[in-house]
Design a protein around this motif. Structure first.
Motif, PDB file in Angstrom:
ATOM      1  N   GLY A  90       0.844  -1.264   0.064  1.00  0.00           N
ATOM      2  CA  GLY A  90      -0.067   0.043   0.125  1.00  0.00           C
ATOM      3  C   GLY A  90       0.840   1.219   0.113  1.00  0.00           C
ATOM      4  N   ASN A 111      -4.182   3.183   5.993  1.00  0.00           N
ATOM      5  CA  ASN A 111      -4.166   1.824   6.462  1.00  0.00           C
ATOM      6  C   ASN A 111      -2.388   1.204   6.609  1.00  0.00           C
ATOM      7  N   ASP A 118      -5.970  -3.551   4.664  1.00  0.00           N
ATOM      8  CA  ASP A 118      -6.949  -2.825   3.382  1.00  0.00           C
ATOM      9  C   ASP A 118      -8.328  -3.145   3.577  1.00  0.00           C
ATOM     10  N   SER A 239      -7.647   6.229   1.613  1.00  0.00           N
ATOM     11  CA  SER A 239      -7.174   5.579   0.331  1.00  0.00           C
ATOM     12  C   SER A 239      -6.222   6.513  -0.287  1.00  0.00           C
TER      13      SER A 239
END
Length: 250
Positions: A90, A111, A118, A239
């Motif tokens: 990520g 996250n 996620d 995100s």
């Protein structure tokens, strides 16, 4: 052909040519005005050397990957003076170019920065409450190196209280289109950010750092942002991928 006609044609041609030249010069000048200001071109090593001569930097080595970072004491806090470069799930290279990682570090989703999955687990309500409780604990590590943690809003506010005047006190003297003073040795670099849709923006004129604090439910979290004009703490989508600066446990 009468001479008067030839003279008339020549005069007309000269008038048209002069007009075209002036019009071209006008648009050329306008185009130059509209070009964005060039990014400050001080070499990174020279910029770092300048800071090293002014500040008493410490050193941190991340045992996970051997990466070494400068650290700086600001008031009662000790911060990393570089963006985290740890390669985690990520995370992304700034402006989608891996060569930017060495200087600007990596960009992380919230996250990822907090070391969380996620996808929410099946028992998402109970798990979310448990996760929130853990995050609110002091010195929540996330993906920070051992002995360090992801800062809270309160810790960012404490840093802001140390500023002598404005965001210029945190911005580095290189890589920004409008260089800062970096009067505290924090050395903030304009790594830009990545939206959840995959687009990269503002490499060279903005930076954002995660806070561990949640904002308005499960899809948002706080970040500390610096532009060439201002700084603030606001909520964004988890995100989004932005930079991470770690602070030493107290």
């Amino acid at each position: 052909m009468p001479i008067s006609f030839i003279v008339f044609v020549l005069i007309g041609f000269i008038i048209v040519a002069v007009g075209a030249y002036r019009l071209g010069a006008h648009f050329s000048h306008a185009a130059k005005r509209e070009q964005p200001e060039e990014k400050n071109s001080i070499p990174y090593d020279k910029c770092v050397a300048g800071n090293t001569s002014k500040f008493q930097y410490g050193s941190l080595t991340d045992a996970r990957d051997g990466e070494t970072y400068r650290t700086i004491r600001i008031g009662n806090q000790v911060w990393m003076a570089e963006n985290l470069r740890f390669h985690a799930e990520g995370s992304f290279a700034p402006n989608n170019h891996e060569e930017n990682v060495k200087v600007h570090g990596r960009l992380y989703t919230w996250n990822s920065a907090l070391g969380l999955p996620d996808e929410p687990p099946e028992d998402s309500t109970a798990s979310h409450l448990d996760m929130t409780k853990q995050i609110r604990e002091k010195n929540y590590q996330g993906i920070a190196p051992e002995g360090w943690h992801i800062p809270s809003n309160k810790e960012w506010e404490t840093l802001m209280a140390q500023l002598k005047s404005s965001d210029e006190d945190l911005r580095s003297g290189c890589f920004w289109r409008k260089p800062g003073r970096d009067s505290l040795g924090f050395f903030a670099l304009p790594a830009g950010y990545r939206f959840g849709n995959g687009s990269f923006l503002h490499f060279g004129d903005r930076t954002r750092f995660w806070s561990k604090d949640e904002y308005c439910g499960r899809s948002n979290a706080y970040r500390f942002g610096i532009t060439e004009e201002s700084m603030d703490i606001e909520g964004i989508y988890r995100s989004d991928a932005i930079s991470v600066r770690c602070i030493q446990n107290s």
